[in-house]
Design an enzyme around this catalytic site. Sequence first.
Site, PDB file in Angstrom:
ATOM      1  N   CYS A 132       0.839  -1.208   0.000  1.00  0.00           N
ATOM      2  CA  CYS A 132       0.000   0.000   0.000  1.00  0.00           C
ATOM      3  C   CYS A 132       0.874   1.257   0.000  1.00  0.00           C
ATOM      4  O   CYS A 132       1.508   1.574   0.998  1.00  0.00           O
ATOM      5  CB  CYS A 132      -0.906  -0.052   1.231  1.00  0.00           C
ATOM      6  SG  CYS A 132      -1.743   1.491   1.622  1.00  0.00           S
TER       7      CYS A 132
ATOM      8  N   CYS B  93       0.081   3.863   2.643  1.00  0.00           N
ATOM      9  CA  CYS B  93       0.501   3.363   3.971  1.00  0.00           C
ATOM     10  C   CYS B  93       1.976   3.650   4.190  1.00  0.00           C
ATOM     11  O   CYS B  93       2.384   4.105   5.262  1.00  0.00           O
ATOM     12  CB  CYS B  93       0.272   1.857   4.080  1.00  0.00           C
ATOM     13  SG  CYS B  93      -1.442   1.341   3.916  1.00  0.00           S
TER      14      CYS B  93
END
Length: 107
Positions: free
Chosen positions: A31, A34
Site C-alpha cells: 500500500c 501506507c
Amino acid sequence: MATIKVSDESFAADVLGSEKPVLVDFWAEWCGPCRMIGPSLEELSDELGEKVTIAKLNIDDHPEAPGTYGVRGIPTMILFKDGKPVATEVGAKPKSAIKGWLESQLV
C-alpha cells in the site's frame, strides 16, 4: 519512542490492555499511501510518545483484528482508549493533519 508492531496474537495485550491510548495503523507492504504515512507516524511516536502509543498492524500477516474492527480500506488508523475504539481516520493524511486529529482525541 518508536512505533511498535502488533499482531493478532499480541493485540489484546498491546492495544486493549494498554494503560495509555494506542493508535493502531492498519497497513500493508503493497500500500503506497501506507508507506507514505509511515515516517510521519514514527515522528509522531517520538513527539507524542508520553501521551499515546503508536502501533502498526500488517493486515496481510494479521487479518483477524482488521476484520473485528471493520477495517475496509487502508491506511486506517483507529485510536483505542481503555480497550475500546474511540476514533477512526481512513486514508493518508499529512503529518500535521494526523497530529491535529490525534491531539483533539487525546484531550
